[in-house]
Design a protein around this motif. Structure first.
Motif, short mmCIF file in Angstrom:
data_model
loop_
_atom_site.label_atom_id
_atom_site.label_comp_id
_atom_site.label_asym_id
_atom_site.label_seq_id
_atom_site.Cartn_x
_atom_site.Cartn_y
_atom_site.Cartn_z
N ALA A 112 0.88 -0.84 0.16
CA ALA A 112 0.42 -0.03 -0.34
C ALA A 112 0.66 1.17 -0.15
N ASP A 113 0.63 2.11 -0.65
CA ASP A 113 1.32 3.42 -0.77
C ASP A 113 2.03 3.87 0.95
N SER A 114 0.44 3.59 2.27
CA SER A 114 1.30 4.48 2.57
C SER A 114 2.09 3.42 3.72
N VAL A 115 2.52 2.78 3.24
CA VAL A 115 4.04 1.33 3.75
C VAL A 115 5.20 1.56 3.19
N LYS A 116 4.10 1.76 2.07
CA LYS A 116 5.46 1.27 1.21
C LYS A 116 7.16 2.11 1.45
N GLY A 117 8.09 1.86 1.73
CA GLY A 117 9.45 2.31 2.02
C GLY A 117 9.19 2.08 3.70
N ARG A 118 8.73 1.83 4.67
CA ARG A 118 8.50 1.67 5.69
C ARG A 118 8.13 0.18 6.08
N PHE A 119 7.41 -0.64 5.48
CA PHE A 119 6.69 -2.32 5.80
C PHE A 119 7.92 -2.73 4.69
N THR A 120 8.10 -4.34 5.23
CA THR A 120 8.37 -5.30 4.58
C THR A 120 8.12 -6.53 4.76
N ILE A 121 6.89 -7.28 3.69
CA ILE A 121 7.12 -8.71 3.63
C ILE A 121 7.78 -9.45 2.80
N SER A 122 8.00 -10.49 3.94
CA SER A 122 8.88 -12.06 3.24
C SER A 122 8.59 -13.13 3.73
N ARG A 123 8.69 -13.84 3.12
CA ARG A 123 7.94 -15.49 3.50
C ARG A 123 9.87 -16.27 3.86
N ASP A 124 9.64 -17.33 4.31
CA ASP A 124 9.82 -18.75 4.77
C ASP A 124 9.78 -19.28 4.74
N ASN A 125 9.77 -20.39 2.97
CA ASN A 125 8.77 -21.29 3.52
C ASN A 125 9.28 -22.33 4.12
N ALA A 126 10.19 -22.25 3.81
CA ALA A 126 11.11 -23.58 4.75
C ALA A 126 10.27 -23.40 6.24
N LYS A 127 9.96 -22.63 6.88
CA LYS A 127 9.60 -22.87 7.92
C LYS A 127 7.62 -22.27 7.98
N ASN A 128 7.48 -22.25 6.87
CA ASN A 128 5.84 -22.35 6.32
C ASN A 128 5.79 -20.84 7.99
N THR A 129 6.42 -19.77 6.95
CA THR A 129 5.80 -18.52 7.92
C THR A 129 5.90 -16.94 7.25
N VAL A 130 4.94 -16.22 7.48
CA VAL A 130 5.69 -15.36 6.72
C VAL A 130 5.71 -13.58 7.36
N PHE A 131 6.28 -12.36 7.05
CA PHE A 131 6.92 -12.05 8.12
C PHE A 131 6.59 -10.57 7.63
N LEU A 132 6.05 -9.67 8.18
CA LEU A 132 6.18 -8.11 8.18
C LEU A 132 6.78 -6.92 9.11
N GLN A 133 7.79 -6.84 8.60
CA GLN A 133 8.86 -5.77 9.17
C GLN A 133 8.24 -4.40 9.29
N MET A 134 8.11 -4.16 10.46
CA MET A 134 7.02 -2.41 9.90
C MET A 134 8.46 -1.47 11.12
N ASN A 135 8.89 -0.76 9.87
CA ASN A 135 9.32 0.23 10.43
C ASN A 135 8.93 1.96 10.39
N SER A 136 8.98 2.72 12.02
CA SER A 136 8.69 3.79 11.27
C SER A 136 7.74 4.38 11.69
N LEU A 137 7.36 3.14 12.32
CA LEU A 137 5.04 3.01 12.89
C LEU A 137 4.83 4.56 13.06
N LYS A 138 3.80 4.75 12.20
CA LYS A 138 3.09 5.81 12.90
C LYS A 138 2.05 6.17 13.94
N PRO A 139 1.45 6.88 14.64
CA PRO A 139 -0.66 6.54 15.21
C PRO A 139 -0.95 6.05 14.15
#
Length: 118
Positions: free
Chosen positions: A60-87
């Motif tokens: 989403a435009d509102s999170v570009k440059g701040r959030f990163t999605i990634s997946r680890d197929n070996a662990k069956n897990t998806v992550f969302l790294q959220m930086n510079s969080l805003k209210p």
């Protein structure tokens, strides 16, 4: 069918970071796409970030440059790294799976609350 469970939400000050995790009940290596959605109070659920089987991502435009999605197929897990969080990032965050290319996201976790204080 796949069950999804989110974790990692909580209370953080503005400018801080959180990492959300989504554990799947089975392999996601062949899942067409995984996504993170959020629902802020009084609004509709919106797509925050998605990642395809091939690793392509969209945000989403509102999170570009701040959030990163990634997946680890070996662990069956998806992550969302959220930086510079805003209210305005305060919401319930949901993990979702799109098993096949011809369908939309049809499998959802129960959600995890993220609260960002100013």
């Amino acid at each position: 069918q796949v069950q999804l469970m989110e974790s990692g939400g909580g209370l953080v000050q503005a400018g801080g970071s959180l990492r959300l995790s989504c554990a799947a009940s089975r392999s996601i290596s062949s899942t067409n796409a995984m996504g993170w959605f959020r629902q802020r109070q009084g609004t509709q659920r919106e797509l925050v970030a998605g990642i395809t089987l091939g690793g392509s991502t969209n945000y989403a435009d509102s999170v570009k440059g701040r959030f990163t999605i990634s997946r680890d197929n070996a662990k069956n897990t998806v992550f969302l790294q959220m930086n510079s969080l805003k209210p305005e990032d305060t919401a319930v965050y949901y993990c979702a799976a799109k098993l096949n290319s011809w369908e939309y996201f049809g499998h959802w976790g129960q959600g995890t609350q993220v609260t960002v204080s100013s």
